[in-house]
Design a protein around this motif. Structure first.
Motif, PDB file in Angstrom:
ATOM      1  N   ALA A  65      58.328  40.058  41.795  1.00 29.99           N
ATOM      2  CA  ALA A  65      59.542  39.079  42.018  1.00 29.99           C
ATOM      3  C   ALA A  65      59.287  37.904  43.175  1.00 29.99           C
ATOM      4  N   VAL A  66      57.792  38.372  44.013  1.00 24.28           N
ATOM      5  CA  VAL A  66      57.578  36.918  44.763  1.00 24.28           C
ATOM      6  C   VAL A  66      56.996  36.217  43.855  1.00 24.28           C
ATOM      7  N   ALA A  67      56.433  36.276  42.587  1.00 26.74           N
ATOM      8  CA  ALA A  67      55.875  35.497  41.927  1.00 26.74           C
ATOM      9  C   ALA A  67      56.445  34.637  41.094  1.00 26.74           C
ATOM     10  N   ARG A  68      57.961  35.491  40.950  1.00 26.14           N
ATOM     11  CA  ARG A  68      59.035  34.450  40.234  1.00 26.14           C
ATOM     12  C   ARG A  68      59.528  33.392  41.360  1.00 26.14           C
ATOM     13  N   ILE A  69      59.762  33.828  43.004  1.00 31.01           N
ATOM     14  CA  ILE A  69      59.896  32.631  43.726  1.00 31.01           C
ATOM     15  C   ILE A  69      59.273  31.355  43.463  1.00 31.01           C
ATOM     16  N   PHE A  70      58.073  31.752  42.962  1.00 31.15           N
ATOM     17  CA  PHE A  70      56.192  30.898  43.035  1.00 31.15           C
ATOM     18  C   PHE A  70      56.922  29.761  41.424  1.00 31.15           C
ATOM     19  N   ALA A  71      57.683  30.362  40.923  1.00 30.05           N
ATOM     20  CA  ALA A  71      57.555  29.822  39.570  1.00 30.05           C
ATOM     21  C   ALA A  71      59.036  29.280  39.225  1.00 30.05           C
ATOM     22  N   ALA A  72      60.157  29.550  40.419  1.00 34.10           N
ATOM     23  CA  ALA A  72      61.514  29.287  40.153  1.00 34.10           C
ATOM     24  C   ALA A  72      61.237  27.868  41.222  1.00 34.10           C
ATOM     25  N   LYS A  73      60.790  27.752  42.424  1.00 33.84           N
ATOM     26  CA  LYS A  73      60.647  26.553  43.001  1.00 33.84           C
ATOM     27  C   LYS A  73      59.559  25.661  42.590  1.00 33.84           C
ATOM     28  N   GLY A  74      58.505  25.824  42.136  1.00 33.08           N
ATOM     29  CA  GLY A  74      57.450  25.180  41.428  1.00 33.08           C
ATOM     30  C   GLY A  74      56.456  24.502  42.405  1.00 33.08           C
ATOM     31  N   ARG A  75      56.328  25.983  43.243  1.00 33.73           N
ATOM     32  CA  ARG A  75      55.939  25.553  44.339  1.00 33.73           C
ATOM     33  C   ARG A  75      54.075  26.046  44.931  1.00 33.73           C
ATOM     34  N   PRO A  76      53.272  25.100  45.334  1.00 29.96           N
ATOM     35  CA  PRO A  76      52.264  25.687  45.649  1.00 29.96           C
ATOM     36  C   PRO A  76      51.530  27.083  46.117  1.00 29.96           C
ATOM     37  N   ARG A  77      50.489  27.093  45.638  1.00 31.14           N
ATOM     38  CA  ARG A  77      50.870  29.210  45.735  1.00 31.14           C
ATOM     39  C   ARG A  77      49.801  28.982  47.106  1.00 31.14           C
ATOM     40  N   PHE A  78      49.745  28.142  48.351  1.00 27.96           N
ATOM     41  CA  PHE A  78      49.346  28.216  49.116  1.00 27.96           C
ATOM     42  C   PHE A  78      49.397  27.975  50.345  1.00 27.96           C
ATOM     43  N   ASN A  79      51.398  27.804  50.322  1.00 26.67           N
ATOM     44  CA  ASN A  79      52.571  27.348  51.229  1.00 26.67           C
ATOM     45  C   ASN A  79      52.919  29.150  50.855  1.00 26.67           C
ATOM     46  N   PRO A  80      52.841  29.530  52.344  1.00 23.60           N
ATOM     47  CA  PRO A  80      53.775  30.952  52.360  1.00 23.60           C
ATOM     48  C   PRO A  80      55.180  31.097  52.411  1.00 23.60           C
ATOM     49  N   LEU A  81      55.227  32.307  52.107  1.00 24.87           N
ATOM     50  CA  LEU A  81      56.555  32.424  52.015  1.00 24.87           C
ATOM     51  C   LEU A  81      57.259  33.342  53.717  1.00 24.87           C
ATOM     52  N   ILE A  82      58.316  32.156  54.203  1.00 24.04           N
ATOM     53  CA  ILE A  82      58.852  33.415  55.000  1.00 24.04           C
ATOM     54  C   ILE A  82      59.936  35.051  54.433  1.00 24.04           C
ATOM     55  N   VAL A  83      59.480  35.507  55.267  1.00 30.78           N
ATOM     56  CA  VAL A  83      59.472  37.184  54.748  1.00 30.78           C
ATOM     57  C   VAL A  83      60.924  37.741  55.711  1.00 30.78           C
ATOM     58  N   HIS A  84      61.936  38.198  55.488  1.00 34.28           N
ATOM     59  CA  HIS A  84      63.650  38.231  55.828  1.00 34.28           C
ATOM     60  C   HIS A  84      63.591  39.672  56.355  1.00 34.28           C
ATOM     61  N   VAL A  85      64.045  39.761  57.140  1.00 31.67           N
ATOM     62  CA  VAL A  85      63.621  41.682  57.603  1.00 31.67           C
ATOM     63  C   VAL A  85      65.539  42.087  58.794  1.00 31.67           C
ATOM     64  N   ALA A  86      65.658  43.538  58.532  1.00 31.08           N
ATOM     65  CA  ALA A  86      67.378  43.238  59.356  1.00 31.08           C
ATOM     66  C   ALA A  86      67.105  42.729  60.751  1.00 31.08           C
ATOM     67  N   ASP A  87      66.013  44.033  61.501  1.00 34.97           N
ATOM     68  CA  ASP A  87      65.945  44.023  62.973  1.00 34.97           C
ATOM     69  C   ASP A  87      64.352  44.018  64.086  1.00 34.97           C
ATOM     70  N   LEU A  88      64.022  44.025  64.550  1.00 33.86           N
ATOM     71  CA  LEU A  88      62.540  43.798  64.798  1.00 33.86           C
ATOM     72  C   LEU A  88      61.851  45.520  64.725  1.00 33.86           C
ATOM     73  N   ASP A  89      62.590  46.226  64.978  1.00 29.78           N
ATOM     74  CA  ASP A  89      61.789  47.587  64.341  1.00 29.78           C
ATOM     75  C   ASP A  89      61.553  47.620  62.919  1.00 29.78           C
ATOM     76  N   ALA A  90      62.492  46.900  61.558  1.00 27.12           N
ATOM     77  CA  ALA A  90      61.604  46.555  61.038  1.00 27.12           C
ATOM     78  C   ALA A  90      60.595  45.195  60.728  1.00 27.12           C
ATOM     79  N   ALA A  91      60.891  44.187  61.771  1.00 31.31           N
ATOM     80  CA  ALA A  91      58.944  43.904  61.652  1.00 31.31           C
ATOM     81  C   ALA A  91      58.473  44.226  61.802  1.00 31.31           C
TER      82      ALA A  91
END
Length: 322
Positions: free
Chosen positions: A48-74
């Motif tokens: 799934a993460v690889a599909r994000i990179f492919a869909a955007k044409g995103r350079p592989r060295f540019n990290p992604l932001i991970v969204h979570v529900a709350d501080l406990d999840a983080a």
């Protein structure tokens, strides 16, 4: 051959449930946050993460932001310092991303970190994003929902214009509230570092952790740090005092020069919050106007002006800049 564009659906409970199912299947969903629309994929799923990179044409060295529900999840994904925890308590849910050491037992694809030992994580405040996170019960990796390096999307139709059929579903929550990406803070040698200016102003963060430092040279530990980024097709000319023949004008404030037939004013009242919210949408409108170039009036550098100027400088940088 006709391309089938992604489906846009209002973010009803049914649509959000369908979006959660799509994410659990390893496919992609675009959804609104309070900053810009994100292109979401299951952050625990390598494919799934690889599909994000492919869909955007995103350079592989540019990290992604991970969204979570709350501080406990983080806390299940990254290790918090006292300063990082203080920022999370002050600004989450909200438009702050923290780049922190990845926990050894974190259930995350290594691709989200782009080879680094840190993870960029945040808790969004947008109600649709929060409902989606609760429904999918997984962290969602979600960079801006646009082709890499182009203008970030602040409306559902911007996503479809940029990504076409490369996203399985777009949840429509109307225009985003801030219209500019999250502020990204990291830590080097125990000191808080401004990795990317954004929707939370430097002054608010410094009130919690003291003066922010500049990142080490060459650091790509944060999304949005490529020299050429957020770029329209039309050339930008910054700090313009006038509009030349054939130019469109991106204005700010009341003292708007005459001479251009195509004008958008980020904020006639000189309000930097309003200007940030309008920035990407107005850049898109002027980019589509067929002008020779876009002249951009000076924007004050304080408060959210720092983030606005950061985006404009990257948008104006030559393509392929090192």
């Amino acid at each position: 051959m006709t391309t089938t564009l992604a489906t846009i659906r209002p973010a009803t409970d049914t649509a959000i449930a369908d979006a959660a199912r799509i994410l659990r299947e390893g496919r992609l969903v675009a959804f609104p946050t309070e900053t810009v629309y994100g292109l979401g994929g299951d952050a625990t799923d390598d494919k799934a993460v690889a599909r994000i990179f492919a869909a955007k044409g995103r350079p592989r060295f540019n990290p992604l932001i991970v969204h979570v529900a709350d501080l406990d999840a983080a806390e299940t994904l990254v290790e918090f310092t006292p300063a990082a925890r203080a920022l999370a308590l002050a600004f989450w849910p909200g438009a702050l991303t923290l780049v922190l050491p990845r926990r050894a037992d974190a259930r995350l694809s290594l691709l989200v970190s782009a080879g680094l030992d840190t993870v960029a994580v945040r808790v969004p405040s947008n109600s649709i994003a929060r409902r989606l996170l609760r429904a999918v019960q997984q962290p969602i990796a979600a960079p801006s929902a646009n082709a890499s390096g182009t203008v970030s999307p602040t409306r559902a139709e911007h996503v479809r214009e940029s990504l076409g059929d490369r996203v399985d579903l777009i949840l429509d929550g109307g225009p985003t509230a801030h219209g500019i990406e999250s502020t990204v803070i990291g830590f080097e040698d125990g000191q808080a570092v401004m990795l990317r200016p954004g929707a939370i102003a430097r002054e608010a963060i410094e009130a919690i952790v003291g003066p922010l430092h500049a990142p080490s040279a060459g650091v790509h530990g944060s999304p949005g740090r490529l020299p050429s980024h957020y770029a329209p097709r039309t050339t930008l000319r910054l700090n313009a005092a006038e509009a030349r023949a054939g130019e469109a004008l991106l204005a700010f404030g009341t003292n708007v020069p005459t001479g251009s037939k195509i004008v958008r004013n980020l904020s006639p009242a000189g309000d930097l919050v309003e200007a940030a919210a309008n920035l990407f949408a107005m850049l898109r409108e002027l980019d589509a106007a067929g002008a020779n170039a876009i002249a951009v009036m000076p924007i004050p550098g304080h408060g959210l002006g720092e983030a606005i100027n950061d985006r404009l400088m990257r948008a104006a940088a030559p393509r392929g800049a090192p």
